[in-house]
Motif scaffolding. Structure first.
Motif, PDB file in Angstrom:
ATOM      1  N   LEU A 124       3.401  44.687 -24.487  1.00 58.75           N
ATOM      2  CA  LEU A 124       4.757  45.076 -24.867  1.00 58.75           C
ATOM      3  C   LEU A 124       4.696  45.666 -26.274  1.00 58.75           C
ATOM      4  CD1 LEU A 124       7.844  45.195 -24.674  1.00 58.75           C
ATOM      5  CD2 LEU A 124       7.899  42.802 -25.412  1.00 58.75           C
ATOM      6  N   LYS A 125       5.063  46.945 -26.375  1.00 60.54           N
ATOM      7  CA  LYS A 125       5.046  47.623 -27.665  1.00 60.54           C
ATOM      8  C   LYS A 125       6.488  47.891 -28.091  1.00 60.54           C
ATOM      9  CE  LYS A 125       0.629  49.920 -26.744  1.00 60.54           C
ATOM     10  NZ  LYS A 125      -0.099  51.202 -26.658  1.00 60.54           N
ATOM     11  N   ARG A 126       6.799  47.537 -29.328  1.00 66.44           N
ATOM     12  CA  ARG A 126       8.142  47.796 -29.853  1.00 66.44           C
ATOM     13  C   ARG A 126       8.082  48.021 -31.355  1.00 66.44           C
ATOM     14  NH1 ARG A 126      10.979  42.031 -28.739  1.00 66.44           N
ATOM     15  NH2 ARG A 126      11.543  43.257 -26.911  1.00 66.44           N
ATOM     16  N   THR A 127       9.156  48.578 -31.886  1.00 63.34           N
ATOM     17  CA  THR A 127       9.262  48.824 -33.324  1.00 63.34           C
ATOM     18  C   THR A 127      10.189  47.787 -33.927  1.00 63.34           C
ATOM     19  OG1 THR A 127       8.953  51.193 -32.928  1.00 63.34           O
ATOM     20  CG2 THR A 127       9.853  50.544 -35.058  1.00 63.34           C
ATOM     21  N   ASP A 128       9.745  47.126 -35.004  1.00 64.80           N
ATOM     22  CA  ASP A 128      10.581  46.090 -35.611  1.00 64.80           C
ATOM     23  C   ASP A 128      11.677  46.718 -36.476  1.00 64.80           C
ATOM     24  OD1 ASP A 128       9.474  46.815 -38.046  1.00 64.80           O
ATOM     25  OD2 ASP A 128       8.133  45.092 -38.178  1.00 64.80           O
ATOM     26  N   ASN A 129      12.464  45.863 -37.127  1.00 59.95           N
ATOM     27  CA  ASN A 129      13.613  46.348 -37.905  1.00 59.95           C
ATOM     28  C   ASN A 129      13.211  47.198 -39.096  1.00 59.95           C
ATOM     29  OD1 ASN A 129      15.337  45.029 -36.167  1.00 59.95           O
ATOM     30  ND2 ASN A 129      15.326  43.117 -37.372  1.00 59.95           N
ATOM     31  N   GLN A 130      11.962  47.066 -39.542  1.00 63.81           N
ATOM     32  CA  GLN A 130      11.470  47.869 -40.663  1.00 63.81           C
ATOM     33  C   GLN A 130      10.751  49.139 -40.186  1.00 63.81           C
ATOM     34  OE1 GLN A 130      11.066  44.292 -40.793  1.00 63.81           O
ATOM     35  NE2 GLN A 130      12.972  44.456 -41.971  1.00 63.81           N
ATOM     36  N   GLY A 131      10.779  49.395 -38.866  1.00 60.18           N
ATOM     37  CA  GLY A 131      10.154  50.589 -38.327  1.00 60.18           C
ATOM     38  C   GLY A 131       8.659  50.468 -38.106  1.00 60.18           C
ATOM     39  N   GLN A 189       4.777  47.098 -33.276  1.00 61.69           N
ATOM     40  CA  GLN A 189       4.237  45.789 -32.932  1.00 61.69           C
ATOM     41  C   GLN A 189       3.746  45.828 -31.484  1.00 61.69           C
ATOM     42  OE1 GLN A 189       7.650  43.224 -33.598  1.00 61.69           O
ATOM     43  NE2 GLN A 189       6.928  42.665 -35.639  1.00 61.69           N
ATOM     44  N   THR A 190       2.687  45.095 -31.218  1.00 60.36           N
ATOM     45  CA  THR A 190       2.172  44.991 -29.857  1.00 60.36           C
ATOM     46  C   THR A 190       1.979  43.519 -29.511  1.00 60.36           C
ATOM     47  OG1 THR A 190       1.021  47.120 -30.031  1.00 60.36           O
ATOM     48  CG2 THR A 190       0.320  45.639 -28.274  1.00 60.36           C
ATOM     49  N   ASP A 237      16.011  48.399 -26.501  1.00 61.79           N
ATOM     50  CA  ASP A 237      15.955  49.853 -26.320  1.00 61.79           C
ATOM     51  C   ASP A 237      14.689  50.413 -26.979  1.00 61.79           C
ATOM     52  OD1 ASP A 237      16.745  52.475 -25.699  1.00 61.79           O
ATOM     53  OD2 ASP A 237      17.707  52.709 -27.658  1.00 61.79           O
ATOM     54  N   GLY A 238      13.942  51.216 -26.215  1.00 63.77           N
ATOM     55  CA  GLY A 238      12.739  51.837 -26.749  1.00 63.77           C
ATOM     56  C   GLY A 238      11.456  51.070 -26.512  1.00 63.77           C
ATOM     57  N   ASP A 239      11.571  49.839 -25.976  1.00 66.60           N
ATOM     58  CA  ASP A 239      10.354  49.076 -25.686  1.00 66.60           C
ATOM     59  C   ASP A 239       9.474  49.819 -24.681  1.00 66.60           C
ATOM     60  OD1 ASP A 239      10.982  47.013 -27.367  1.00 66.60           O
ATOM     61  OD2 ASP A 239      11.561  45.590 -25.797  1.00 66.60           O
TER      62      ASP A 239
END
Length: 286
Positions: A243-250, A253-254, A275-277
Motif C-alpha cells: 500500500l503506497k500513499r502520501t502522508d500529510n507532509q507530502g 510511504q509504503t 484518495d490516491g492510495d
C-alpha cells in the motif's frame, strides 16, 4: 548457373520497381503496410491471369497461392511480400522473372478501447497505414468530458507473455505541450479516463486492475478495493500486498500488508483507504 542467378536478381529488381508503382495505386499508398492475419489480399502476376488469387491470410499468418507452397506472409510489408512471392515462383521452377502485385482488399481490424470520461466511449480503429496516438484516440472518442481527470489517464496493455501492464499518463501535459510525450497505441489497448471523484488504484495480480472509486457515503477498505478489482488472481502473493500513499507532509510511504491474514481471521483489522492510495499485489514466487 551463376550468370542465371544474377540475371534473375536483376529481373526481380526491375519487376519490383514496376510493381511498386502498381501497388501505389491499387493499395492506396500502403506499400509499407505490414501484413497481418485476417487481411484479405489480392495477388496478381503480370501476364499470368491463371495465377490471380484473392485470399485471406490464415490465423497463423500463412497464405495459400496458386502452384507454390503455402508460406508465412504475415509480418512482411507489401513490398517484401511481392519480392518473396516472386522468389518462390522462380525457385519452385514455375516462372522466370515474375512481376508480382499485392494489394490489400480488406484490412484486419485493429482497435483500442476508450472508456470513462469521454464523450463517446467505445472502440477507436487504428489506421492501417499509420500510427494511432493516445491523444488522437481520446479526440476520436469525442474528447474529455467536464468531469475528466486528465492527469491520471490509465492505459492497460497486455504484453507478449499475457500479463496486463498498467500505466498512468498525464494527458493534460501532453495536450498542453508542457511536458510528457504522446504514446503510440497498439491493438487491444484499453484507455480509461477517470473522473474527479476520490479513488484508489489497484494494480498487479488482480483480475481487473485499475481505479476503484471511494463511495461518497462510506469508507472503502483494502479488502473491498481488491474485491472491486475482481479479486486476486491465482498468482497473487496475498501476504505481501503493498500500500503506497502520501502522508500529510507530502512524503511517500509504503506499507506491506498480509491480506491473507486479514481475510482469514477478521476484517476488523482491515485498512481504510484514502484518495490516491495505490495498492500493488505482487506475483508470488514459484
Amino acid at each position: 548457373m551463376k550468370r542465371a542467378v544474377i540475371l534473375y536478381l536483376l529481373c526481380l529488381s526491375l519487376a519490383c520497381q514496376t510493381t511498386a508503382q502498381k501497388v501505389g495505386l491499387t493499395s492506396n499508398g500502403t506499400q509499407n503496410y505490414v501484413l497481418r492475419p485476417s487481411d484479405f489480399i489480392q495477388v496478381d502476376i503480370f501476364q499470368e491471369a491463371d495465377l490471380h488469387r484473392k485470399t485471406r491470410i490464415e490465423a497463423d499468418g500463412v497464405v495459400h497461392l496458386v502452384l507454390i507452397k503455402p508460406f508465412r506472409i504475415a509480418g512482411m510489408t507489401i513490398s517484401d511480400a511481392q519480392q518473396e512471392i516472386a522468389r518462390r515462383y522462380y525457385v519452385e521452377d514455375f516462372l522466370q522473372s515474375p512481376e508480382v502485385s499485392v494489394s490489400v482488399l480488406e484490412f484486419s481490424p485493429r482497435k483500442v478501447s476508450v472508456l470513462g470520461e469521454v464523450a463517446r466511449s467505445g472502440f477507436v480503429m487504428i489506421p492501417p497505414d499509420r500510427k494511432l496516438m493516445l491523444v488522437e484516440a481520446i479526440t476520436s472518442a469525442g474528447g474529455f468530458t467536464g468531469l475528466a481527470q486528465k492527469k491520471e489517464v490509465q492505459l492497460k496493455r497486455t504484453d507478449k507473455s499475457g500479463k496486463i501492464q498498467v500505466y498512468t499518463i498525464n494527458a493534460e501535459d501532453i495536450t498542453r505541450g508542457t511536458g510528457g510525450r504522446d504514446v503510440e497505441l497498439i491493438d487491444g489497448d484499453i484507455i480509461t479516463v477517470p473522473d474527479h471523484r476520490s479513488k484508489v488504484n489497484v494494480l498487479g495480480q488482480v483480475n481487473r486492475p485499475g481505479f476503484v472509486a471511494i463511495p461518497s457515503d462510506r469508507k472503502l477498505t483494502l479488502v473491498e478495493a481488491i474485491s472491486a478489482a475482481g479479486g486476486f488472481t491465482r498468482l497473487a502473493r496475498r501476504t505481501k500486498v503493498q500500500l503506497k500513499r502520501t502522508d500529510n507532509q507530502g512524503r511517500p510511504q509504503t506499507m506491506e500488508i498480509n491480506v491473507d491474514s486479514i481475510m482469514r481471521e477478521s476484517k476488523t483489522r482491515d485498512i481504510e483507504l484514502r484518495d490516491g492510495d495505490i495498492i500493488n499485489i505482487p506475483e508470488r514466487l514459484t
